[in-house]
Enzyme design. Structure first.
Site, PDB file in Angstrom:
ATOM      1  N   LYS A  21     -11.680  12.944  -7.271  1.00 47.08           N
ATOM      2  CA  LYS A  21     -10.869  14.233  -7.716  1.00 47.08           C
ATOM      3  C   LYS A  21      -9.249  13.721  -7.387  1.00 47.08           C
ATOM      4  O   LYS A  21      -8.298  14.344  -8.082  1.00 47.08           O
ATOM      5  CB  LYS A  21     -11.178  15.429  -7.040  1.00 47.08           C
ATOM      6  CG  LYS A  21     -12.551  15.958  -7.464  1.00 47.08           C
ATOM      7  CD  LYS A  21     -12.943  17.409  -6.804  1.00 47.08           C
ATOM      8  CE  LYS A  21     -14.217  17.734  -7.543  1.00 47.08           C
ATOM      9  NZ  LYS A  21     -15.469  17.289  -6.897  1.00 47.08           N
TER      10      LYS A  21
HETATM   11  C1  LIG Z   1     -16.711  17.206  -7.568  1.00 43.46           C
HETATM   12  C2  LIG Z   1     -17.526  16.125  -7.483  1.00 43.46           C
HETATM   13  C3  LIG Z   1     -18.672  15.866  -8.252  1.00 43.46           C
HETATM   14  C4  LIG Z   1     -19.012  16.818  -9.525  1.00 43.46           C
HETATM   15  O1  LIG Z   1     -17.934  16.446 -10.417  1.00 43.46           O
HETATM   16  P1  LIG Z   1     -17.751  17.418 -11.793  1.00 43.46           P
HETATM   17  O2  LIG Z   1     -16.605  17.195 -12.504  1.00 43.46           O
HETATM   18  O3  LIG Z   1     -17.579  18.717 -11.049  1.00 43.46           O
HETATM   19  O4  LIG Z   1     -19.037  17.593 -12.539  1.00 43.46           O
HETATM   20  C5  LIG Z   1     -19.235  14.575  -8.237  1.00 43.46           C
HETATM   21  N1  LIG Z   1     -19.253  14.114  -6.972  1.00 43.46           N
HETATM   22  C6  LIG Z   1     -18.076  14.363  -6.123  1.00 43.46           C
HETATM   23  C7  LIG Z   1     -18.193  13.322  -4.894  1.00 43.46           C
HETATM   24  C8  LIG Z   1     -17.140  15.421  -6.307  1.00 43.46           C
HETATM   25  O5  LIG Z   1     -16.255  15.606  -5.286  1.00 43.46           O
END
Ligand SMILES: *Cc1c(COP(=O)(O)O)cnc(C)c1O
Length: 469
Positions: free
Chosen positions: A121
């Site tokens: 993120k």
């Molecule tokens: C948020 C997250 C996901 C999922 O991503 P999305 O865009 O919500 O599908 C997968 N792995 C990790 C480590 C995350 O923080």
């Protein structure tokens, strides 16, 4: 503001529900959700030629980002994009930003955890935070940023927005449902514009409160409420970049296996494909919270109860960004999309028309992976390679093991194993060493407010803290 004089040339954005006027990218950045409750998408997808994509091979990440985001977010101004992209990726601990590493014949891990909070993120939020602060400054406004988090969005938002002028950040996480590292990453921040709420409920409860506050027009306007969850298209745009860098490096169309919760990351891959990126297939890898796997198998999108798993950032039943894929699969019929989403909001269930399901299946596979298989995947990968992986990455790796792909398989590694030491130790007996940047975590004092799962309490808390009512 020379760069913004010719607004009409830049891409406009429309809502998936068709009842909001087209907006420029600055408005999309600042508002997040469309005013009709829908999600923003480009009015038309910019197109890149095969030659343009091939030329990305070997280019610095920031340069590819500038080329792509210049097309998607041109309305923010070229100079702003250039300088903020450069700053956003400067403090990643891998020079490639998103390095692609081969793990076996035809298999690769795309490492997305080299940012300040060790989860993918950061890649979008480090950029979005800076762009948001610039846009607010330009408009002479302040804003309240509200985020529900299943773990990683919260810390990434805090790392991106903590200390920025003109922004108050409220982060709701489900109490007791995030790992200790994740919680401490949020609660030990020293920035006074960051307010952590530990909600006595699930992630879906937290997300429902966030949605309700956005729907409260008076409150949203008084606060200048902004979303940095993956409903904000700027995040999707920023995440599309690494699908381009990885594919360009491979030189052939891969299959991407994406650990999925809110469907944002995998929709970024669909966006890349719609912009011309050659991709074989997209595999949606979920944990036991399998709403998406059930949807692709049965054609019925029906929310169950979110259950806690070893991959908490994906403990999500209602995948907000699925609406974007649905809108595209409905060939952009906004009336149809709005009706479907309204029906889903009422009955928590939606049966897709056969042709809509067909179009989704033409692009996506979906696999649900149990905690037992997740642990086995961590253990197997460790035995084979000596490398530790986090449980979210392991969900995708386990899903990849069920694929028979012609071309290369690229598994997205979305978090560093040190964020989830309990699961890693359970699988391997090893405790992943905490990287240098997280060492201070166990020393800092924690600040958070525990709150009942009650919309009004959250609303009053925000109003009191910002003084904007
Ligand atoms: C948020 C997250 C996901 C999922 O991503 P999305 O865009 O919500 O599908 C997968 N792995 C990790 C480590 C995350 O923080």
């Amino acid at each position: 503001m020379k760069a913004r004089r010719h607004m009409a040339e830049y891409l406009k954005y429309v809502s998936t529900r068709g009842r909001a006027p087209a907006q420029d990218s600055e408005e999309v950045l600042i508002s997040g959700l469309a005013p009709d409750g829908g999600l923003f998408l480009p009015e038309a997808w910019p197109q890149l030629s095969r030659a343009q994509i091939a030329a990305f091979k070997g280019k610095p990440y920031a340069e590819v980002a500038r080329a792509l985001l210049g097309q998607l977010l041109g309305g923010l101004g070229e100079e702003t994009l250039d300088s903020e992209i450069a700053k956003a990726y400067r403090n990643f601990d891998a020079p490639e930003v998103a390095p692609l590493r081969q793990i076996s014949e035809g298999r690769f891990l795309l490492e997305l955890f080299h940012g300040p909070t060790l989860a993918f993120k950061d890649i979008a939020l480090q950029l979005l935070g800076r762009l948001l602060a610039r846009a607010l400054q330009r408009r002479g406004q302040r804003a309240t940023v509200l985020a529900a988090t299943s773990g990683d969005t919260g810390s990434a938002a805090i790392a991106a927005l903590g200390g920025l002028e003109g922004i108050d950040l409220f982060v709701l996480h489900p109490q007791g449902r995030v790992s200790e590292v994740q919680r401490r990453q949020m609660t030990t921040t020293r920035h006074h514009n960051v307010h952590n709420i530990a909600l006595e409920g699930s992630f879906d409860d937290a997300q429902a409160i966030v949605k309700a506050l956005f729907a409260d027009r008076e409150f949203a306007a008084a606060q200048n409420l902004t979303a940095v969850n993956s409903i904000n298209f700027v995040r999707i745009a920023a995440q599309a970049v690494y699908y381009f860098t990885a594919t360009a490096e491979l030189g052939v169309a891969p299959t991407f296996v994406v650990p999925t919760g809110n469907f944002g990351d995998v929709f970024a891959a669909e966006s890349a494909m719609r912009m011309g990126l050659p991709v074989e297939r997209l595999v949606v890898a979920t944990n036991a919270n399998d709403i998406l796997a059930r949807t692709f198998a049965t054609g019925t999108y029906a929310a169950g109860r979110a259950q806690p798993t070893l991959s908490p950032s994906m403990d999500i039943q209602v995948a907000s960004n699925f609406e974007r894929a649905l809108f595209e699969a409905m060939e952009r019929d906004a009336h149809r999309c709005r009706t479907a989403m309204e029906q889903f909001a009422q009955s928590r269930s939606l049966t897709l028309a056969p042709e809509v399901l067909e179009r989704l299946r033409a692009r996506y596979d979906a696999v649900s992976v149990s905690d037992a298989k997740t642990l086995a995947a961590i253990a197997r990968h460790y035995e084979r390679t000596g490398q530790l992986i986090d449980p979210h990455t392991a969900v995708a790796l386990a899903a990849a093991d069920e694929q028979v792909a012609e071309g290369p398989l690229v598994v997205l590694a979305t978090a560093h194993p040190a964020k989830f030491p309990d699961a890693v130790r359970k699988a391997t007996g090893q405790i992943p060493p905490l990287p240098e940047r997280l060492r201070a975590l166990y020393e800092g004092e924690e600040r958070q407010t525990v709150m009942a799962n009650d919309l009004n309490l959250v609303r009053e808390f925000i109003a009191a803290r910002t003084g904007a009512v």
